[in-house]
Design a protein around this motif. Structure first.
Motif, PDB file in Angstrom:
ATOM      1  N   VAL C  30       0.513  -1.396  -0.254  1.00 48.79           N
ATOM      2  CA  VAL C  30       0.306  -0.102  -0.350  1.00 48.79           C
ATOM      3  C   VAL C  30       0.392   1.510  -0.273  1.00 48.79           C
ATOM      4  N   ALA C  31       2.244   1.396  -0.220  1.00 49.80           N
ATOM      5  CA  ALA C  31       2.933   2.292   0.322  1.00 49.80           C
ATOM      6  C   ALA C  31       4.381   2.363   0.313  1.00 49.80           C
ATOM      7  N   VAL C  32       5.067   2.861  -0.827  1.00 46.45           N
ATOM      8  CA  VAL C  32       6.748   2.477  -1.029  1.00 46.45           C
ATOM      9  C   VAL C  32       7.091   4.206  -0.331  1.00 46.45           C
ATOM     10  N   VAL C  33       8.507   4.049   0.226  1.00 49.62           N
ATOM     11  CA  VAL C  33       9.142   4.885   0.948  1.00 49.62           C
ATOM     12  C   VAL C  33      10.636   4.320  -0.033  1.00 49.62           C
ATOM     13  N   ASP C  34      11.507   5.615  -0.387  1.00 52.72           N
ATOM     14  CA  ASP C  34      12.670   6.136  -0.758  1.00 52.72           C
ATOM     15  C   ASP C  34      12.898   7.047  -0.438  1.00 52.72           C
ATOM     16  N   ALA C  35      14.756   7.248  -0.156  1.00 54.45           N
ATOM     17  CA  ALA C  35      15.028   8.954  -0.417  1.00 54.45           C
ATOM     18  C   ALA C  35      14.246   9.206  -2.077  1.00 54.45           C
ATOM     19  N   VAL C  36      14.812   8.325  -2.642  1.00 57.83           N
ATOM     20  CA  VAL C  36      15.278   8.421  -4.255  1.00 57.83           C
ATOM     21  C   VAL C  36      13.408   8.178  -4.549  1.00 57.83           C
ATOM     22  N   ASP C  45       4.140   2.648  -8.902  1.00 55.48           N
ATOM     23  CA  ASP C  45       3.512   2.186 -10.313  1.00 55.48           C
ATOM     24  C   ASP C  45       3.078   0.812 -10.421  1.00 55.48           C
ATOM     25  N   GLN C  46       3.854   0.150 -10.672  1.00 57.43           N
ATOM     26  CA  GLN C  46       3.741  -1.506 -11.168  1.00 57.43           C
ATOM     27  C   GLN C  46       2.684  -1.768  -9.736  1.00 57.43           C
ATOM     28  N   ALA C  47       2.802  -1.329  -8.379  1.00 57.58           N
ATOM     29  CA  ALA C  47       1.973  -2.315  -7.158  1.00 57.58           C
ATOM     30  C   ALA C  47       0.459  -1.352  -7.096  1.00 57.58           C
ATOM     31  N   GLY C  48       0.697  -0.518  -7.876  1.00 56.56           N
ATOM     32  CA  GLY C  48      -0.805   0.202  -7.849  1.00 56.56           C
ATOM     33  C   GLY C  48      -1.123   1.458  -6.154  1.00 56.56           C
ATOM     34  N   CYS C  49       0.533   1.703  -5.912  1.00 55.87           N
ATOM     35  CA  CYS C  49       0.432   2.114  -4.404  1.00 55.87           C
ATOM     36  C   CYS C  49       0.650   3.207  -4.676  1.00 55.87           C
ATOM     37  N   LYS C  50       0.538   3.985  -3.194  1.00 50.51           N
ATOM     38  CA  LYS C  50       1.175   5.115  -2.726  1.00 50.51           C
ATOM     39  C   LYS C  50       2.564   5.019  -2.484  1.00 50.51           C
ATOM     40  N   VAL C  51       3.727   6.474  -3.040  1.00 51.26           N
ATOM     41  CA  VAL C  51       4.586   6.780  -2.691  1.00 51.26           C
ATOM     42  C   VAL C  51       4.047   7.532  -1.339  1.00 51.26           C
ATOM     43  N   SER C  52       5.390   7.069  -0.091  1.00 48.80           N
ATOM     44  CA  SER C  52       4.637   7.353   1.006  1.00 48.80           C
ATOM     45  C   SER C  52       6.487   8.283   1.560  1.00 48.80           C
ATOM     46  N   THR C  53       5.952   8.501   2.937  1.00 48.94           N
ATOM     47  CA  THR C  53       7.609   8.454   3.997  1.00 48.94           C
ATOM     48  C   THR C  53       6.856   7.776   4.909  1.00 48.94           C
ATOM     49  N   ILE C  54       8.520   7.979   5.942  1.00 44.97           N
ATOM     50  CA  ILE C  54       9.075   6.640   7.255  1.00 44.97           C
ATOM     51  C   ILE C  54       7.492   7.724   8.094  1.00 44.97           C
ATOM     52  N   ASP C  55       7.597   8.360   8.209  1.00 46.78           N
ATOM     53  CA  ASP C  55       6.437   9.190   9.530  1.00 46.78           C
ATOM     54  C   ASP C  55       5.323   8.957   8.913  1.00 46.78           C
TER      55      ASP C  55
END
Lengths: 330, 330, 330, 330
Positions: C30-36, C45-55
């Protein structure tokens, strides 16, 4: 010209060598010696030669060379006597279980200039030779890591263990020689671990039945040896060499290599049941190399010196395993 | 008691048999015959026996048995002469390229009651014997399908092709015998296809160099044979039997079985380069079986009759391939 | 019910885990976090989920669990934060390069009762699991000797070596865990040898590129590990276990398993080129085991404790190799 | 852009294709049709798509392509209807059991210019593709002999046999296509032998359960196919190609490739239990090739024409086996 040989010792390994001699048309067995008259006679009958004695063989001008297959504690004495008698000598490993005695024997060999070859049969196995050739051809680049697996099908009786000198001098000694044969550099450290996992009787005799050993060379090459006195699946004899450009390995051999597929899976038969059948070709090639050395006047290899070094490595392994330290050889 | 043998024919296969005889302590080569004196002498020197002639061997009461390795067109005559002389006979396949001549020869064999064994060496290969044993043990249930792959490393010269009787009589004949050895039922139909893919010279001589054959039995068992006169990777000799409970196979053998891994992959050496080294153990076991038969007074197997049947299958294959029909043998 | 996961770290191993998550229908990213940002977006995009942050992930009640694939020096902090936030945690090995820090982290895990699973993917390889199962089934009797060969296809760049913690903490750590997985007893001594044979740059950074290790257990079981940072023939990953009744081994895997026979011999293609393809099935099974643990409420395995022990073995190996002594762990 | 697919038929092979579609990120399953509502629903749930009907799919502008996995006797009708509707079509083999009907269907395909790909999944197996690539690369020279072994783990129920069209149209059809894929030349003769060795019920239905087939090409290339409806050791799927410069083979695959050594020998597990697991990668690659063809606008391969030729070869085999004649196709 045929080289005439006398066989000293008509036991299990003596029979193997008699058969090997019969397979080389340049060699002829002319005498067999053994304390057990029937054993000597049986080989003599097969070879069509006479039964004799040590003293008679020593004095026999017809005998060019001797093949020593007697008990280990007679090896050094026999080497010295036949060296002085001017006979070429092939001796089963080891020269002696005691390094001091072995060194004294080597001194006699040096003084007499005798031709002495040690019985490290595995160097002559066609598969292992092909491994070595791949190394020499540069196919795998610089040798980096040697892995040797050597497991007997089953533990010997306590009577054998008692006089064997222990697993490192009796069994691993072949692997030490093979490691030297493949590493291409002398070994500078030995670290060994021994356990009693197979047979508590072996432990009671102060020996191990399972061992893991790491050897290193000056440039950092590493060899690992895995030994066990028991492998349910047969005589487990494998080597593998990893180098900078690739790796080369010799897998186990089996007398019959069919595969049976059923609902339980795909099954190949067990391995050879011991060295007599596993190394038949090696024993034949070994004796041929001995004859080559005599006929061509070249230095025998492996030499008595090789036998001494392997024994020293075995001693180092024993000390390492007992004292839980790495033994440095430099 | 030692069985005394004379070797008739000192060519390539003659040498193989001389070596096989030397490996059985119950057998002794006492005479060698060949039109080429040097060839006979070379084997005689190695074996420590005399060079002789056909007539002398026929008349020699010392000779118990003969091993016939002369050209094919002499087999039937020699079998007849030595059968009448009361010698045991081992003869290389085939009895003759002509079925009529072979049948006449068999008639003499029957009348004289001579002991005649045919040289289908593959039946004695330890791996193939183990396949047969797995069948006999019931491990794979009822035999259903036999697959035989048999490819020579390279085509023989035209001079050989001319007198060979063609691929089916010369090469596939071994596979016909092996199919019978494994099917456990007589073959009732033969369908063969031949092509010239390897060497146009073979085609010009009216022969094929590539062949596929299907054999069937009365109960519907099927055997497939694949032959080629050329395999770049060595002497390709495989069998596989599929049954109701499983399958058993014998893979190819190689003289050295190391594996070299590099960036190009994992490579094992090519196969044996031909029958002399591939079937060394088979030739030794074959001669031992011949000696067994003499010593124990049992019927030799494979028999002259087996030789005739294989030849008839070869003839059927040739007719099938030429006329594009399935040949029924019942 | 579907378990909702957030992926922390979208690098090479992050992608591998995203793919593994996609293959389990009970899990949903449901979420992916990365500095890049681009790396995170590509997976999202591939997973159909959101980009997020650690917090945001920490605060997100929708997220059941996190998969930590960030740089090693962030692992302990992230484990602690998410443990306190009540999320289930899957973390790539190691917890930290420093044992003291790892222990402190484990203390937080214990206090929070968090579900933490460590990423020793090889435990989930179907072939290695089958090896373990053969042991559990008693097929090979008591385990006596474990042999692990683990060689990377090529050395990593100096930048990676610098932050890797060295060969024992970075590479052998997997083999330490595998040895524990197979030995069935805790390890009581570690003896390691390291050399620089592959890349002098690695030596300049104070690390080794070639290592041999022997481990022992209280009852005398022995494990041998052979490591190299370079294998020309691919990603070399083999295990073998020798026991009182037999042995079981898992050979190398290759993406394509054809064999080509020519005059040069029989060649199979090289092995997998690295862990992403070699362990695809293992990564999928690993995530499924993590989901199992969440869904069924069972203890995750391998645990954070397993991660700590492997790290301690790595530290012992480093000290052993540096000081040329055997390190006792009891 | 994502290609939207409807799956027609939610049985065993339908599920396989649904899984394959899910593994290609360029493809999306949007509808499932099956007479059994639960079967359709199960796949729809997993894929997150709707259950639909043939008519609705025909009329649905969102659907780009259909994957036909319905019973064989509906294939030709469905191909024609969807061809006319302008959908791209992937259809499981065969087009129809009747050549006349299949030809009529192909005529519609030609007239509509529809994109039709036939489901010969084995062409997409990575191992078999590598075999083909070795041929294309010239590694083995000119192809001379193709050997295909194809045996099912166990016979299907009588109900399946009845509608299967018989072993040649149901099972060998894959091997006919594979032979064409590898021979590099069209087949000009078919000779087939069929037996009932596995299950008498199959015989009562007028079918065979064991078959051997030889195919030839104009230049004399030969292919041999061995089929059985039962192999106790698993799904036996092997190919081997012998050429002028060498040979290439693809051995059997197994889900787990460990080896267990005991006193009984060395045992590897049975093969895959059937096509769903043996050809997982092939099914995924097959659907990807279908998507490639749509996206890139290239001709689909294998084509409907390939399907027809394989069917004609099957018909020839049946006639050959029944009438005991070789069938010429030119």
């Amino acid at each position: 010209m045929v080289t005439k040989l006398a066989l000293l010792g008509a036991g299990r390994i003596g029979k193997v060598h008699a058969q090997a001699i019969a397979s080389d048309s340049r060699a002829k067995l002319v005498a067999v010696v053994d304390a057990v008259a029937e054993a000597a006679q049986a080989i003599a009958d097969q070879a069509g030669c006479k039964v004799s004695t040590i003293d008679a063989v020593l004095a026999d001008p017809e005998v060019d060379a001797v093949v020593i297959c007697t008990p280990t504690n007679t090896h050094a004495d026999l080497i010295e006597r036949f060296a002085k008698a001017g006979k070429a000598i092939f001796c089963e490993k080891p020269i002696d279980l005691d390094v001091v005695r072995a060194k004294a024997c080597l001194e006699v060999v040096r003084q007499t200039g005798a031709r002495v070859m040690l019985g490290f049969n595995r160097r002559f196995d066609p598969h292992f030779r092909a491994v070595r050739k791949a190394i020499e051809d540069g196919t795998i680049g610089n040798v980096e890591m040697v892995t040797i697996t050597s497991r007997d099908p089953g533990p010997p009786p306590a009577s054998y263990i008692k006089v064997s000198g222990g697993i490192f001098r009796d069994m691993t000694i072949h692997d030490f020689d093979m490691a030297r044969f493949l590493l291409g550099e002398e070994i500078v450290s030995v670290t060994a671990f021994g356990s009693v996992l197979v047979d508590p009787e072996i432990g009671k005799l102060g020996d191990y039945d399972s061992a893991s050993i790491i050897l290193t060379t000056a440039s950092g090459r590493q060899a690992m040896i895995s030994n066990s006195r028991r492998a349910s699946y047969g005589y487990d004899q494998r080597i593998e060499v990893h180098g900078s450009l690739g790796a080369v390995s010799a897998e186990n051999q089996r007398p019959v290599s069919i595969e049976i597929a059923t609902g339980n899976g795909y099954t190949r038969p067990p391995l050879h049941d011991f060295f007599m059948t596993r190394y038949t070709a090696a024993y034949a090639a070994e004796i041929s190399a001995f004859i080559d050395s005599i006929v061509e006047g070249t230095a025998p290899s492996p030499s008595a010196e090789d036998g001494l070094i392997a024994l020293q490595l075995a001693d180092a392994a024993l000390r390492s395993a007992s004292e839980h330290v790495t033994i440095s050889l430099v």
